[in-house]
Design a protein around this motif. Structure first.
Motif, PDB file in Angstrom:
ATOM      1  N   LEU A  15       1.493  -1.386   0.086  1.00 52.94           N
ATOM      2  CA  LEU A  15       0.048  -0.117   0.007  1.00 52.94           C
ATOM      3  C   LEU A  15       0.342   1.147  -0.300  1.00 52.94           C
ATOM      4  O   LEU A  15       0.447   2.502  -0.380  1.00 52.94           O
ATOM      5  CB  LEU A  15      -0.548   0.392   1.001  1.00 52.94           C
ATOM      6  CG  LEU A  15      -1.936   1.436   1.118  1.00 52.94           C
ATOM      7  CD1 LEU A  15      -2.467   1.524   0.414  1.00 52.94           C
ATOM      8  CD2 LEU A  15      -2.302   1.165   2.889  1.00 52.94           C
ATOM      9  N   LYS A  16       1.630   1.231   1.092  1.00 52.42           N
ATOM     10  CA  LYS A  16       3.118   2.335   0.748  1.00 52.42           C
ATOM     11  C   LYS A  16       3.537   2.068  -0.467  1.00 52.42           C
ATOM     12  O   LYS A  16       3.482   3.481  -0.845  1.00 52.42           O
ATOM     13  CB  LYS A  16       3.840   2.569   2.152  1.00 52.42           C
ATOM     14  CG  LYS A  16       3.832   1.953   2.820  1.00 52.42           C
ATOM     15  CD  LYS A  16       4.634   1.632   4.243  1.00 52.42           C
ATOM     16  CE  LYS A  16       3.635   1.924   5.948  1.00 52.42           C
ATOM     17  NZ  LYS A  16       4.721   1.500   6.935  1.00 52.42           N
ATOM     18  N   GLU A  17       3.632   1.745  -1.196  1.00 48.95           N
ATOM     19  CA  GLU A  17       4.642   1.802  -2.324  1.00 48.95           C
ATOM     20  C   GLU A  17       3.911   2.203  -3.415  1.00 48.95           C
ATOM     21  O   GLU A  17       4.063   3.023  -4.129  1.00 48.95           O
ATOM     22  CB  GLU A  17       4.689   0.443  -3.395  1.00 48.95           C
ATOM     23  CG  GLU A  17       6.277  -0.286  -1.880  1.00 48.95           C
ATOM     24  CD  GLU A  17       6.730  -1.526  -2.593  1.00 48.95           C
ATOM     25  OE1 GLU A  17       7.704  -1.756  -2.549  1.00 48.95           O
ATOM     26  OE2 GLU A  17       5.848  -2.027  -3.526  1.00 48.95           O
ATOM     27  N   THR A  18       2.099   1.982  -3.219  1.00 51.61           N
ATOM     28  CA  THR A  18       1.479   2.341  -4.239  1.00 51.61           C
ATOM     29  C   THR A  18       0.847   3.707  -3.865  1.00 51.61           C
ATOM     30  O   THR A  18       0.959   4.068  -4.934  1.00 51.61           O
ATOM     31  CB  THR A  18      -0.057   1.506  -4.091  1.00 51.61           C
ATOM     32  OG1 THR A  18       0.129   0.146  -4.005  1.00 51.61           O
ATOM     33  CG2 THR A  18      -1.405   1.937  -4.860  1.00 51.61           C
ATOM     34  N   GLU A  19       1.301   3.978  -2.693  1.00 54.13           N
ATOM     35  CA  GLU A  19       1.306   5.534  -2.459  1.00 54.13           C
ATOM     36  C   GLU A  19       1.698   6.038  -3.098  1.00 54.13           C
ATOM     37  O   GLU A  19       2.285   7.750  -4.018  1.00 54.13           O
ATOM     38  CB  GLU A  19       0.635   6.341  -1.539  1.00 54.13           C
ATOM     39  CG  GLU A  19      -0.619   5.357  -0.213  1.00 54.13           C
ATOM     40  CD  GLU A  19      -0.522   5.185   0.819  1.00 54.13           C
ATOM     41  OE1 GLU A  19       0.582   5.469   1.966  1.00 54.13           O
ATOM     42  OE2 GLU A  19      -2.009   5.083   1.086  1.00 54.13           O
ATOM     43  N   ASN A  20       3.165   5.853  -3.663  1.00 55.57           N
ATOM     44  CA  ASN A  20       4.144   6.272  -4.055  1.00 55.57           C
ATOM     45  C   ASN A  20       3.789   6.528  -5.685  1.00 55.57           C
ATOM     46  O   ASN A  20       4.897   7.416  -6.484  1.00 55.57           O
ATOM     47  CB  ASN A  20       5.391   5.595  -3.198  1.00 55.57           C
ATOM     48  CG  ASN A  20       5.701   6.106  -1.925  1.00 55.57           C
ATOM     49  OD1 ASN A  20       5.923   7.036  -1.161  1.00 55.57           O
ATOM     50  ND2 ASN A  20       6.582   5.351  -1.503  1.00 55.57           N
ATOM     51  N   GLN A  21       3.805   4.839  -5.998  1.00 59.54           N
ATOM     52  CA  GLN A  21       3.688   4.784  -7.111  1.00 59.54           C
ATOM     53  C   GLN A  21       2.447   5.698  -8.146  1.00 59.54           C
ATOM     54  O   GLN A  21       3.212   6.693  -9.042  1.00 59.54           O
ATOM     55  CB  GLN A  21       3.053   3.145  -7.964  1.00 59.54           C
ATOM     56  CG  GLN A  21       4.091   2.804  -7.385  1.00 59.54           C
ATOM     57  CD  GLN A  21       3.883   1.481  -7.091  1.00 59.54           C
ATOM     58  OE1 GLN A  21       2.086   0.997  -7.631  1.00 59.54           O
ATOM     59  NE2 GLN A  21       4.596   0.124  -7.204  1.00 59.54           N
ATOM     60  N   VAL A  22       1.812   6.414  -7.019  1.00 62.15           N
ATOM     61  CA  VAL A  22       0.408   7.328  -7.531  1.00 62.15           C
ATOM     62  C   VAL A  22       1.721   8.466  -7.845  1.00 62.15           C
ATOM     63  O   VAL A  22       1.071   9.118  -8.791  1.00 62.15           O
ATOM     64  CB  VAL A  22      -0.710   7.973  -6.459  1.00 62.15           C
ATOM     65  CG1 VAL A  22      -1.255   8.976  -6.565  1.00 62.15           C
ATOM     66  CG2 VAL A  22      -1.378   6.186  -6.837  1.00 62.15           C
ATOM     67  N   THR A  23       2.195   8.824  -6.857  1.00 69.97           N
ATOM     68  CA  THR A  23       3.072  10.353  -6.786  1.00 69.97           C
ATOM     69  C   THR A  23       4.013  10.281  -8.377  1.00 69.97           C
ATOM     70  O   THR A  23       4.293  11.359  -8.820  1.00 69.97           O
ATOM     71  CB  THR A  23       4.049   9.954  -5.612  1.00 69.97           C
ATOM     72  OG1 THR A  23       2.736  10.771  -4.781  1.00 69.97           O
ATOM     73  CG2 THR A  23       5.071  11.896  -5.514  1.00 69.97           C
ATOM     74  N   ARG A  24       4.644   9.206  -8.833  1.00 70.30           N
ATOM     75  CA  ARG A  24       5.452   8.406  -9.443  1.00 70.30           C
ATOM     76  C   ARG A  24       5.009   9.357 -10.717  1.00 70.30           C
ATOM     77  O   ARG A  24       4.410   9.330 -11.783  1.00 70.30           O
ATOM     78  CB  ARG A  24       6.633   7.267  -9.832  1.00 70.30           C
ATOM     79  CG  ARG A  24       7.339   7.207  -9.986  1.00 70.30           C
ATOM     80  CD  ARG A  24       8.098   5.898  -8.956  1.00 70.30           C
ATOM     81  NE  ARG A  24       8.459   5.955  -7.913  1.00 70.30           N
ATOM     82  CZ  ARG A  24       8.184   4.744  -7.974  1.00 70.30           C
ATOM     83  NH1 ARG A  24       7.241   3.558  -8.015  1.00 70.30           N
ATOM     84  NH2 ARG A  24       8.298   4.684  -6.104  1.00 70.30           N
ATOM     85  N   ILE A  25       3.213   8.764 -11.403  1.00 74.45           N
ATOM     86  CA  ILE A  25       2.733   8.537 -11.843  1.00 74.45           C
ATOM     87  C   ILE A  25       2.832   9.916 -13.096  1.00 74.45           C
ATOM     88  O   ILE A  25       2.519  10.375 -13.264  1.00 74.45           O
ATOM     89  CB  ILE A  25       1.199   7.724 -12.336  1.00 74.45           C
ATOM     90  CG1 ILE A  25       1.652   6.444 -12.400  1.00 74.45           C
ATOM     91  CG2 ILE A  25       0.557   8.307 -13.701  1.00 74.45           C
ATOM     92  CD1 ILE A  25       0.558   5.197 -11.791  1.00 74.45           C
ATOM     93  N   GLU A  26       2.383  10.593 -11.232  1.00 74.88           N
ATOM     94  CA  GLU A  26       1.978  12.583 -11.239  1.00 74.88           C
ATOM     95  C   GLU A  26       3.170  13.389 -11.764  1.00 74.88           C
ATOM     96  O   GLU A  26       3.415  14.159 -12.417  1.00 74.88           O
ATOM     97  CB  GLU A  26       1.662  13.500  -9.743  1.00 74.88           C
ATOM     98  CG  GLU A  26       0.129  12.517  -9.509  1.00 74.88           C
ATOM     99  CD  GLU A  26      -0.697  13.031  -8.464  1.00 74.88           C
ATOM    100  OE1 GLU A  26       0.976  13.185  -7.201  1.00 74.88           O
ATOM    101  OE2 GLU A  26      -1.390  12.607  -7.753  1.00 74.88           O
TER     102      GLU A  26
END
Length: 165
Positions: free
Chosen positions: A48-59
């Protein structure tokens, strides 16, 4: 012309991925809470923490591509999440439910691996080195999460086998 088509295709893929990751930030906590295995719950919380970081990365990818950061409804992920919810309601708490959670989560990981791989290939064709780097970083995390889920399943198999003997 070719560059324009590839750019449009990449942006559409990134918008789909963006929505998929946002859906997952809501779904993963439910799976983690339903897990009986501490190892599985921990693996899901970590992802979940990685997924939240992935959202930021996609931004960041949206900024690099100079397009607004907005998602396009990912129907595929919506369906996979619905299947995962069924796994929770179809099985009582315990090993069987945990294995069903793992199966649902691995289907999600494989979907994401495919989506990120396609997006990375498009970015490579467009010579978007920083976009490629960001997508590759996420692709590596998704593969690691998939492997961790396999390890959790094997641990559950081993535990179940020991109990039956």
């Amino acid at each position: 012309m070719q560059q324009n088509v590839l750019h449009t295709c990449l942006v559409e893929n990134i918008r789909d991925i963006y929505d998929a990751e946002k859906q997952l930030t809501k779904a993963i906590p439910k799976l983690a809470k339903a897990a009986s295995s501490d190892e599985l719950a921990e693996a899901l919380q970590e992802h979940l923490k990685e997924t939240e970081n992935q959202v930021t990365r996609i931004e960041q990818v949206f900024k690099l591509l100079e397009v607004p950061a907005r998602g396009k409804t990912c129907k595929g992920m919506k369906g996979l999440i619905e299947e995962g919810a069924e796994a929770l309601s179809d099985h009582d708490e315990g090993v069987l439910r945990d294995l069903a959670i793992i199966a649902a989560a691995q289907r999600v990981e494989h979907y994401e691996i495919s989506a990120y791989g396609t997006a990375r290939a498009l970015a490579e064709q467009l010579e978007q080195a920083e976009v490629v780097r960001l997508l590759q970083q996420t692709l590596k995390e998704e593969a690691t999460a998939d492997n961790k889920l396999t390890e959790c399943a094997m641990s559950l198999y081993d535990t179940q086998s020991a109990v039956q003997q």
